[in-house]
Design an enzyme around this catalytic site. Structure first.
Site, PDB file in Angstrom:
ATOM      1  N   LYS A  73      -3.321  47.922  64.249  1.00  0.00           N
ATOM      2  CA  LYS A  73      -3.557  49.257  64.824  1.00  0.00           C
ATOM      3  C   LYS A  73      -3.865  49.216  66.319  1.00  0.00           C
ATOM      4  CE  LYS A  73      -2.567  51.217  62.056  1.00  0.00           C
ATOM      5  NZ  LYS A  73      -1.210  51.038  61.431  1.00  0.00           N
ATOM      6  N   GLY A 121      -1.066  48.850  68.651  1.00  0.00           N
ATOM      7  CA  GLY A 121       0.168  49.052  69.410  1.00  0.00           C
ATOM      8  C   GLY A 121       1.284  48.122  68.973  1.00  0.00           C
ATOM      9  N   TRP A 177       4.731  49.861  68.648  1.00  0.00           N
ATOM     10  CA  TRP A 177       5.242  50.184  69.993  1.00  0.00           C
ATOM     11  C   TRP A 177       5.795  48.927  70.655  1.00  0.00           C
ATOM     12  CZ3 TRP A 177       1.536  52.477  74.304  1.00  0.00           C
ATOM     13  CH2 TRP A 177       2.312  52.983  75.357  1.00  0.00           C
ATOM     14  N   HIS A 194      -0.398  39.086  62.570  1.00  0.00           N
ATOM     15  CA  HIS A 194      -1.741  39.589  62.873  1.00  0.00           C
ATOM     16  C   HIS A 194      -2.759  38.441  62.838  1.00  0.00           C
ATOM     17  CE1 HIS A 194      -0.819  43.785  63.112  1.00  0.00           C
ATOM     18  NE2 HIS A 194      -0.662  44.016  61.835  1.00  0.00           N
ATOM     19  N   TYR A 241      -3.145  48.078  74.925  1.00  0.00           N
ATOM     20  CA  TYR A 241      -2.539  49.387  74.621  1.00  0.00           C
ATOM     21  C   TYR A 241      -2.787  50.365  75.768  1.00  0.00           C
ATOM     22  CZ  TYR A 241      -1.648  53.622  71.801  1.00  0.00           C
ATOM     23  OH  TYR A 241      -1.161  54.803  71.301  1.00  0.00           O
ATOM     24  N   ARG A 243       0.720  58.298  64.467  1.00  0.00           N
ATOM     25  CA  ARG A 243      -0.262  59.349  64.194  1.00  0.00           C
ATOM     26  C   ARG A 243      -0.438  60.208  65.432  1.00  0.00           C
ATOM     27  NH1 ARG A 243      -5.790  60.329  64.567  1.00  0.00           N
ATOM     28  NH2 ARG A 243      -5.967  58.496  65.900  1.00  0.00           N
ATOM     29  N   LYS A 244      -1.250  59.707  66.392  1.00  0.00           N
ATOM     30  CA  LYS A 244      -1.542  60.520  67.570  1.00  0.00           C
ATOM     31  C   LYS A 244      -1.122  59.812  68.857  1.00  0.00           C
ATOM     32  CE  LYS A 244      -5.193  63.742  68.655  1.00  0.00           C
ATOM     33  NZ  LYS A 244      -6.546  64.158  68.288  1.00  0.00           N
ATOM     34  N   GLY A 245      -1.292  58.500  68.866  1.00  0.00           N
ATOM     35  CA  GLY A 245      -0.829  57.709  70.010  1.00  0.00           C
ATOM     36  C   GLY A 245      -1.535  58.012  71.312  1.00  0.00           C
TER      37      GLY A 245
HETATM   38  P1  PAP Z   1       0.176  48.055  62.759  1.00  0.00           P
HETATM   39  O1  PAP Z   1      -0.684  46.987  63.343  1.00  0.00           O
HETATM   40  O2  PAP Z   1      -0.214  48.419  61.350  1.00  0.00           O
HETATM   41  O3  PAP Z   1       1.628  47.798  62.920  1.00  0.00           O
HETATM   42  P2  PAP Z   1       0.053  49.593  65.146  1.00  0.00           P
HETATM   43  O4  PAP Z   1       1.446  49.945  65.448  1.00  0.00           O
HETATM   44  O5  PAP Z   1      -0.553  48.451  65.860  1.00  0.00           O
HETATM   45  O6  PAP Z   1      -0.133  49.403  63.577  1.00  0.00           O
HETATM   46  O7  PAP Z   1      -0.890  50.833  65.431  1.00  0.00           O
HETATM   47  C1  PAP Z   1      -0.547  52.146  65.162  1.00  0.00           C
HETATM   48  C2  PAP Z   1      -1.074  52.961  66.328  1.00  0.00           C
HETATM   49  O8  PAP Z   1      -0.135  52.905  67.398  1.00  0.00           O
HETATM   50  C3  PAP Z   1      -1.246  54.419  65.961  1.00  0.00           C
HETATM   51  O9  PAP Z   1      -2.305  54.881  66.771  1.00  0.00           O
HETATM   52  P3  PAP Z   1      -3.174  56.179  66.430  1.00  0.00           P
HETATM   53  O10 PAP Z   1      -3.624  56.057  65.020  1.00  0.00           O
HETATM   54  O11 PAP Z   1      -4.328  56.152  67.388  1.00  0.00           O
HETATM   55  O12 PAP Z   1      -2.288  57.356  66.672  1.00  0.00           O
HETATM   56  C4  PAP Z   1       0.100  54.974  66.375  1.00  0.00           C
HETATM   57  O13 PAP Z   1       0.114  56.365  66.557  1.00  0.00           O
HETATM   58  C5  PAP Z   1       0.313  54.228  67.677  1.00  0.00           C
HETATM   59  N1  PAP Z   1       1.720  54.179  68.090  1.00  0.00           N
HETATM   60  C6  PAP Z   1       2.807  53.911  67.324  1.00  0.00           C
HETATM   61  N2  PAP Z   1       3.923  53.936  68.049  1.00  0.00           N
HETATM   62  C7  PAP Z   1       3.551  54.243  69.312  1.00  0.00           C
HETATM   63  C8  PAP Z   1       4.265  54.432  70.531  1.00  0.00           C
HETATM   64  N3  PAP Z   1       5.586  54.321  70.596  1.00  0.00           N
HETATM   65  N4  PAP Z   1       3.551  54.729  71.642  1.00  0.00           N
HETATM   66  C9  PAP Z   1       2.207  54.844  71.601  1.00  0.00           C
HETATM   67  N5  PAP Z   1       1.477  54.684  70.491  1.00  0.00           N
HETATM   68  C10 PAP Z   1       2.132  54.390  69.346  1.00  0.00           C
END
Ligand code: PAP
Length: 349
Positions: A88, A90, A93, A152, A237, A305-307
């Site tokens: 969680k 990034g 991304w 991870h 991030y 989710r919110k990013g």
């Molecule tokens: P993972 O380790 O389970 O793969 P990961 O992708 O690291 O998860 O984290 C998800 C977070 O990245 C979410 O954050 P939030 O809950 O605060 O919203 C997700 O929204 C965010 N995220 C995913 N894709 C992007 C993106 N392209 N740009 C910015 N934030 C992103």
């Protein structure tokens, strides 16, 4: 643990029935070994502690089985690229960015597989993907080069051949407050019976979280990036959110795929950053579905989710914020590591 594979021929046997038998034997030994490890519940899921890392028991013991199997059998190549992260932070991304940067000659942004494929399929985890449940993948040699993998795991628990090779590792992490909030929402996407925020916060604060303790996960890679800057790139991030173009150029250069002046002048960096942006990826059909991104996996849309940076303000009370920042400050004391908690303010942590 070394004994597990001592007499095994699982990675070299030629007959498929012998391979299956070897694999079954190894998995049995790994399961027996896991049963000897410290185990704790976070109120909903079980976590096993191995080499100082808490492995989530998300889908039985698949993650830790995968970690042990990958450690023993994965053969790194010097050209491999490994994306490591605290969950969680990034990961999704960065998977999109690395895939797009490395493959930009094969796939220009308007023809990118990202438009139709979940980033977690394009770059798969070692322990949660390829070696999940003690599976032994046979086709990794056939992946296009450079091969792209994710993990991870803590730095010290990376498959030994990664630590002994000179492949490039890119690590991403995120401030602990937003990280906890993101994790909380992710767990809720699993369905009912997930811990409430109070419980998650308590567990997180004492290190009991996916691939935690959070601070240990980060410090291992931070130190490695200082010791071997040409092999380990440390990213945050918040920095990506603040200046994606600068961070992408830094990333591309580190990976050995620097953007040329022509590419920069043509606006390719901006094009890729736009393709990989939260707004674009989140709204693609492939990433909007509730369906798992792969069999047995989590819903595809749970990764978007919110990013934002600073969403913790909507979910954590002031005492949680103060306490987690204090723990972080203590854990990172003397390391030089700081996090941004909003995009305007820099707190020392
Ligand atoms: P993972 O380790 O389970 O793969 P990961 O992708 O690291 O998860 O984290 C998800 C977070 O990245 C979410 O954050 P939030 O809950 O605060 O919203 C997700 O929204 C965010 N995220 C995913 N894709 C992007 C993106 N392209 N740009 C910015 N934030 C992103």
């Amino acid at each position: 643990m070394e004994e597990i594979f001592k007499n095994s021929k699982a990675s070299s046997s030629s007959s498929s029935s012998a391979l299956v038998k070897d694999q079954e034997e190894m998995n049995k030994k790994i399961e027996e070994f896991i049963a000897t490890l410290p185990v704790e519940s976070d109120g909903s899921a079980l976590f096993y502690q191995f080499k100082g890392c808490w492995y989530p028991n998300l889908f039985s013991v698949l993650t830790i089985q995968g970690t042990i199997t990958a450690d023993l059998l994965f053969k790194a190549q010097d050209s491999d690229i490994i994306l490591a992260s605290t969950p969680k932070s990034g990961t999704t991304w960065l998977k999109s960015l690395i895939f797009s940067i490395v493959n930009r000659k094969r796939f220009p942004p308007n023809k990118s597989p990202l438009l139709t494929t979940h980033p977690h399929i394009l770059i798969q985890f070692l322990e949660i993907g390829h070696y999940r449940n003690g599976n032994i993948p046979r086709n990794l040699d056939q992946l296009p080069k450079p091969r792209l993998f994710a993990t991870h795991s803590h730095y010290a628990s990376l498959p030994r051949s990664i630590r002994h090779s000179s492949c490039r590792i890119v690590y991403i992490c995120r401030n602990p407050l937003d990280n906890l909030v993101s994790l909380y929402h992710f767990r809720r996407s699993f369905g009912k019976n997930q811990p409430e925020m109070d419980t998650m916060y308590e567990n997180y604060s004492r290190g009991l979280t996916d691939f935690g303790p959070f601070w240990d996960n980060i410090l291992g890679y931070w130190q490695a990036s200082l010791d071997k800057p040409e092999e380990v790139l440390f990213m945050k991030y918040e920095d990506l959110k603040e200046d994606i173009v600068f961070e992408m150029k830094r990333l591309a250069k580190f990976l050995g795929f620097p953007f040329s002046v022509e590419e920069e002048n043509e606006g390719l960096v901006e094009e890729i950053s736009s393709l990989c942006s939260f707004e674009i990826l989140k709204n693609l059909e492939v990433n909007q579905t509730h369906k798992p991104y792969r069999e047995g996996g989590v819903s595809a849309n749970a990764f978007y989710r919110k990013g934002e940076v600073g969403d913790f303000m909507n979910h954590l009370n002031p005492s949680m914020v103060e306490n987690l920042m204090k723990i972080t400050q203590e854990k990172f004391a003397g390391s030089g590591l700081v996090f941004k908690y909003s995009l305007n303010k820099l707190h020392n942590s």
